[in-house]
Design a protein around this motif. Sequence first.
Motif, PDB file in Angstrom:
ATOM      1  N   VAL A 189       1.693  -4.925  15.976  1.00  0.00           N
ATOM      2  CA  VAL A 189       1.697  -3.452  16.078  1.00  0.00           C
ATOM      3  C   VAL A 189       1.979  -2.858  14.694  1.00  0.00           C
ATOM      4  O   VAL A 189       1.362  -1.874  14.278  1.00  0.00           O
ATOM      5  CB  VAL A 189       2.742  -2.969  17.123  1.00  0.00           C
ATOM      6  CG1 VAL A 189       2.905  -1.453  17.076  1.00  0.00           C
ATOM      7  CG2 VAL A 189       2.339  -3.400  18.522  1.00  0.00           C
ATOM      8  N   ASN A 190       2.874  -3.492  13.956  1.00  0.00           N
ATOM      9  CA  ASN A 190       3.199  -3.018  12.608  1.00  0.00           C
ATOM     10  C   ASN A 190       1.962  -3.018  11.701  1.00  0.00           C
ATOM     11  O   ASN A 190       1.724  -2.069  10.960  1.00  0.00           O
ATOM     12  CB  ASN A 190       4.313  -3.906  12.028  1.00  0.00           C
ATOM     13  CG  ASN A 190       4.808  -3.396  10.699  1.00  0.00           C
ATOM     14  OD1 ASN A 190       4.823  -2.191  10.453  1.00  0.00           O
ATOM     15  ND2 ASN A 190       5.198  -4.299   9.824  1.00  0.00           N
ATOM     16  N   LEU A 191       1.165  -4.069  11.792  1.00  0.00           N
ATOM     17  CA  LEU A 191      -0.046  -4.155  10.964  1.00  0.00           C
ATOM     18  C   LEU A 191      -1.073  -3.097  11.352  1.00  0.00           C
ATOM     19  O   LEU A 191      -1.810  -2.593  10.513  1.00  0.00           O
ATOM     20  CB  LEU A 191      -0.693  -5.538  11.124  1.00  0.00           C
ATOM     21  CG  LEU A 191      -0.034  -6.707  10.422  1.00  0.00           C
ATOM     22  CD1 LEU A 191      -0.722  -8.006  10.812  1.00  0.00           C
ATOM     23  CD2 LEU A 191      -0.087  -6.522   8.912  1.00  0.00           C
ATOM     24  N   THR A 192      -1.102  -2.784  12.651  1.00  0.00           N
ATOM     25  CA  THR A 192      -2.085  -1.814  13.153  1.00  0.00           C
ATOM     26  C   THR A 192      -1.735  -0.389  12.721  1.00  0.00           C
ATOM     27  O   THR A 192      -2.604   0.486  12.648  1.00  0.00           O
ATOM     28  CB  THR A 192      -2.148  -1.904  14.704  1.00  0.00           C
ATOM     29  OG1 THR A 192      -2.367  -3.261  15.065  1.00  0.00           O
ATOM     30  CG2 THR A 192      -3.246  -1.040  15.283  1.00  0.00           C
ATOM     31  N   ASP A 193      -0.465  -0.162  12.423  1.00  0.00           N
ATOM     32  CA  ASP A 193       0.001   1.194  12.136  1.00  0.00           C
ATOM     33  C   ASP A 193      -0.374   1.637  10.721  1.00  0.00           C
ATOM     34  O   ASP A 193       0.491   1.829   9.870  1.00  0.00           O
ATOM     35  CB  ASP A 193       1.530   1.247  12.335  1.00  0.00           C
ATOM     36  CG  ASP A 193       2.058   2.668  12.296  1.00  0.00           C
ATOM     37  OD1 ASP A 193       1.278   3.592  12.622  1.00  0.00           O
ATOM     38  OD2 ASP A 193       3.228   2.856  11.935  1.00  0.00           O
ATOM     39  N   GLY A 194      -1.677   1.822  10.506  1.00  0.00           N
ATOM     40  CA  GLY A 194      -2.134   2.178   9.172  1.00  0.00           C
ATOM     41  C   GLY A 194      -3.078   3.369   9.140  1.00  0.00           C
ATOM     42  O   GLY A 194      -3.565   3.756   8.080  1.00  0.00           O
ATOM     43  N   GLY A 264       6.859   4.748  10.853  1.00  0.00           N
ATOM     44  CA  GLY A 264       7.638   3.821  10.033  1.00  0.00           C
ATOM     45  C   GLY A 264       7.911   2.514  10.783  1.00  0.00           C
ATOM     46  O   GLY A 264       7.572   2.381  11.960  1.00  0.00           O
ATOM     47  N   ASP A 265       8.548   1.570  10.088  1.00  0.00           N
ATOM     48  CA  ASP A 265       8.879   0.295  10.733  1.00  0.00           C
ATOM     49  C   ASP A 265       9.893   0.508  11.852  1.00  0.00           C
ATOM     50  O   ASP A 265       9.938  -0.267  12.812  1.00  0.00           O
ATOM     51  CB  ASP A 265       9.491  -0.685   9.712  1.00  0.00           C
ATOM     52  CG  ASP A 265       8.417  -1.331   8.870  1.00  0.00           C
ATOM     53  OD1 ASP A 265       7.296  -0.786   8.839  1.00  0.00           O
ATOM     54  OD2 ASP A 265       8.692  -2.376   8.242  1.00  0.00           O
ATOM     55  N   VAL A 266      10.712   1.562  11.734  1.00  0.00           N
ATOM     56  CA  VAL A 266      11.709   1.849  12.771  1.00  0.00           C
ATOM     57  C   VAL A 266      11.020   2.167  14.105  1.00  0.00           C
ATOM     58  O   VAL A 266      11.635   2.076  15.171  1.00  0.00           O
ATOM     59  CB  VAL A 266      12.659   2.992  12.315  1.00  0.00           C
ATOM     60  CG1 VAL A 266      11.935   4.319  12.198  1.00  0.00           C
ATOM     61  CG2 VAL A 266      13.860   3.124  13.234  1.00  0.00           C
TER      62      VAL A 266
HETATM   63  C1  57M Z   1       2.325  -1.862   7.252  1.00  0.00           C
HETATM   64  N1  57M Z   1       1.694   0.188   6.649  1.00  0.00           N
HETATM   65  C2  57M Z   1       0.793   1.066   6.148  1.00  0.00           C
HETATM   66  C3  57M Z   1       3.941   4.105   7.761  1.00  0.00           C
HETATM   67  C4  57M Z   1       3.837   3.362   9.031  1.00  0.00           C
HETATM   68  C5  57M Z   1      -0.379  -8.870   4.640  1.00  0.00           C
HETATM   69  C6  57M Z   1      -0.897  -7.467   4.559  1.00  0.00           C
HETATM   70  C7  57M Z   1      -2.216  -7.320   5.182  1.00  0.00           C
HETATM   71  C8  57M Z   1       0.167  -6.510   5.103  1.00  0.00           C
HETATM   72  C9  57M Z   1      -0.295  -5.087   5.217  1.00  0.00           C
HETATM   73  C10 57M Z   1       0.920  -4.328   5.564  1.00  0.00           C
HETATM   74  O1  57M Z   1       1.836  -4.200   4.800  1.00  0.00           O
HETATM   75  N2  57M Z   1       0.922  -3.839   6.809  1.00  0.00           N
HETATM   76  C11 57M Z   1       2.066  -3.298   7.475  1.00  0.00           C
HETATM   77  C12 57M Z   1       1.161  -1.015   7.184  1.00  0.00           C
HETATM   78  C13 57M Z   1       1.441   2.423   5.667  1.00  0.00           C
HETATM   79  O2  57M Z   1       2.140   3.047   6.749  1.00  0.00           O
HETATM   80  C14 57M Z   1       3.548   3.014   6.758  1.00  0.00           C
HETATM   81  O3  57M Z   1       4.039   1.822   7.324  1.00  0.00           O
HETATM   82  C15 57M Z   1       4.498   2.084   8.650  1.00  0.00           C
HETATM   83  C16 57M Z   1       4.214   0.956   9.578  1.00  0.00           C
HETATM   84  N3  57M Z   1       4.919  -0.173   9.154  1.00  0.00           N
HETATM   85  O4  57M Z   1       4.460   4.033  10.073  1.00  0.00           O
HETATM   86  O5  57M Z   1       5.229   4.530   7.527  1.00  0.00           O
HETATM   87  C17 57M Z   1       0.288   3.344   5.291  1.00  0.00           C
HETATM   88  O6  57M Z   1      -0.615   3.438   6.390  1.00  0.00           O
HETATM   89  C18 57M Z   1      -1.144   4.779   6.457  1.00  0.00           C
HETATM   90  N4  57M Z   1      -0.783   5.382   7.752  1.00  0.00           N
HETATM   91  C19 57M Z   1      -1.523   6.450   8.183  1.00  0.00           C
HETATM   92  N5  57M Z   1      -1.192   7.023   9.381  1.00  0.00           N
HETATM   93  C20 57M Z   1      -0.170   6.580  10.186  1.00  0.00           C
HETATM   94  O7  57M Z   1       0.066   7.116  11.266  1.00  0.00           O
HETATM   95  O8  57M Z   1      -2.451   6.862   7.530  1.00  0.00           O
HETATM   96  C21 57M Z   1       0.256   4.894   8.517  1.00  0.00           C
HETATM   97  C22 57M Z   1       0.578   5.469   9.725  1.00  0.00           C
HETATM   98  C23 57M Z   1       0.698   4.756   4.975  1.00  0.00           C
HETATM   99  C24 57M Z   1      -0.551   5.543   5.280  1.00  0.00           C
HETATM  100  O9  57M Z   1      -1.447   5.453   4.210  1.00  0.00           O
HETATM  101  O10 57M Z   1       1.110   4.818   3.651  1.00  0.00           O
HETATM  102  C25 57M Z   1       0.062   0.416   4.997  1.00  0.00           C
HETATM  103  O11 57M Z   1      -1.148   0.189   5.183  1.00  0.00           O
HETATM  104  O12 57M Z   1       0.684   0.182   3.976  1.00  0.00           O
HETATM  105  N6  57M Z   1      -0.907  -4.683   4.028  1.00  0.00           N
HETATM  106  C26 57M Z   1      -1.903  -3.830   4.018  1.00  0.00           C
HETATM  107  O13 57M Z   1      -2.226  -3.245   4.995  1.00  0.00           O
HETATM  108  C27 57M Z   1      -2.638  -3.712   2.712  1.00  0.00           C
HETATM  109  N7  57M Z   1      -3.758  -4.620   2.780  1.00  0.00           N
HETATM  110  C28 57M Z   1      -4.031  -5.590   1.863  1.00  0.00           C
HETATM  111  O14 57M Z   1      -3.331  -5.732   0.891  1.00  0.00           O
HETATM  112  N8  57M Z   1      -5.141  -6.375   2.135  1.00  0.00           N
HETATM  113  C29 57M Z   1      -5.647  -7.401   1.274  1.00  0.00           C
HETATM  114  C30 57M Z   1      -5.449  -8.809   1.908  1.00  0.00           C
HETATM  115  C31 57M Z   1      -5.878  -9.896   0.963  1.00  0.00           C
HETATM  116  C32 57M Z   1      -4.120  -8.991   2.518  1.00  0.00           C
HETATM  117  C33 57M Z   1      -7.144  -7.285   1.207  1.00  0.00           C
HETATM  118  O15 57M Z   1      -7.781  -7.130   2.244  1.00  0.00           O
HETATM  119  O16 57M Z   1      -7.636  -7.339   0.097  1.00  0.00           O
HETATM  120  C34 57M Z   1      -3.191  -2.333   2.475  1.00  0.00           C
HETATM  121  N9  57M Z   1      -2.267  -1.273   2.684  1.00  0.00           N
HETATM  122  C35 57M Z   1      -2.439  -0.100   2.063  1.00  0.00           C
HETATM  123  N10 57M Z   1      -3.301   0.059   1.134  1.00  0.00           N
HETATM  124  N11 57M Z   1      -1.676   0.979   2.336  1.00  0.00           N
HETATM  125  C36 57M Z   1      -3.730  -2.268   1.097  1.00  0.00           C
HETATM  126  C37 57M Z   1      -4.162  -0.923   0.746  1.00  0.00           C
END
Ligand code: 57M
Length: 359
Positions: A189-194, A264-266
């Motif tokens: 679910v955490n990963l989907t929250d993007g 957020g993660d919370v």
């Molecule tokens: C958290 N969090 C969002 C927000 C939310 C291993 C890797 C794939 C992990 C992954 C990751 O870290 N995922 C977990 C995803 C972030 O949102 C915050 O996090 C909370 C959830 N934990 O509640 O507080 C961003 O998501 C967007 N967002 C919205 N609307 C929402 O309602 O637009 C969130 C909620 C926010 C906002 O932009 O800032 C996140 O994506 O960081 N990592 C990734 O997802 C990264 N992927 C990546 O690095 N992929 C690589 C491979 C090799 C792993 C690749 O494919 O090349 C990407 N994440 C982001 N940008 N933000 C990379 C690009």
Amino acid sequence: MFYHLLYPLHTQISFLNVFRYITFRTIYCSLTAFLICFLLGPWVIRKLTKMQVGQYIRQQGPESHFDKAGTPTMGGILIVFSVIITTLIWTDLSNYYIWIVLMVAVSYAVIGFIDDYLMQVKKQSKGLSVKSKFAMQTVIAVLAGFLCYISPEFDTHVTIPFFKNIKPDLGVFYIFFAALVIVGTSNAVNLTDGLDGLAIGPVLIASVTYMIFAYVGGHAKIAEYLQITYVKGGGEITVLCGALAGASLGFLWFNTYPAQIFMGDVGSLPLGAILGTVAVITKQEVLLVLVGGLFVIEALSVIFQVGFFKVTNGRRIFKMAPLHHHFELKGWPEPKVIVRFWIIAIALALISMSTLKIR
Ligand code: 57M
């Protein structure tokens, strides 16, 4: 609380008899949870904005996300608060399983809170380390599995969807299986929250689906008729699923595109963990792969992308993982990705419900 306070008075005021019924309490629990999120939402958004708990946006992500910088995050506090309060108000608090789910919800919310706090409030670039987060999640999940296991009526057979005669008994290993389900769902679910509303929509859909499974599995006669595992006391989980559904709906009001708040993660960690625990208690553990199929797809996209990336020294299967980023980078507008993912989640939920008959 109402069950304990009001139902006993039904001998004097017959109307209060309705507080006995799981269906009645589920409906009003959902509505209460919805109203708490809906009414407190604007206040929480103002507070978080004032405290500058604004989202930091990674520069390597899709450009469309850059203007989301500063959107208040940690809205999960509101969701978890609403689920806990309404569960305390509307469920039968003598039910053992309710306390297991509440324990998991609070513990995972604390883990998520620490992570968010370090990143968003203390402005550290990294929150908790992946290892320590995973260790904490595992300890709580094993404890939840253990608490289920020691319940005298708990069945350690695993239900395999579509096959009513295949039910492997895991015995004491059920504890670790349960932990796997809980930790896996929380992280998926955490990963989907993007994307805006991308996680909370399918959480809502999954909680409604499990509401139905908890009800039928917790009702001796219906469970026997449908030939599914009867879980004594499991019917009360229906009310808790109502709390989750109502709170999700209320949060979606503000998290829908363009989002005024992120969870957020919370939020994401406890929401997934609650679903995992509910799947374990209702004895529909494996079915969660289908009910929460969207979370599974998103998690698999990351596993395959990272694996392929490592093996091939930097080549990718998707433009970016998790999968929602792939479609964004292909040029789909954000709302289109979100709604199409919801459609997939609804279709998967319907297929899951068909397992009540196809077996
Ligand atoms: C958290 N969090 C969002 C927000 C939310 C291993 C890797 C794939 C992990 C992954 C990751 O870290 N995922 C977990 C995803 C972030 O949102 C915050 O996090 C909370 C959830 N934990 O509640 O507080 C961003 O998501 C967007 N967002 C919205 N609307 C929402 O309602 O637009 C969130 C909620 C926010 C906002 O932009 O800032 C996140 O994506 O960081 N990592 C990734 O997802 C990264 N992927 C990546 O690095 N992929 C690589 C491979 C090799 C792993 C690749 O494919 O090349 C990407 N994440 C982001 N940008 N933000 C990379 C690009």
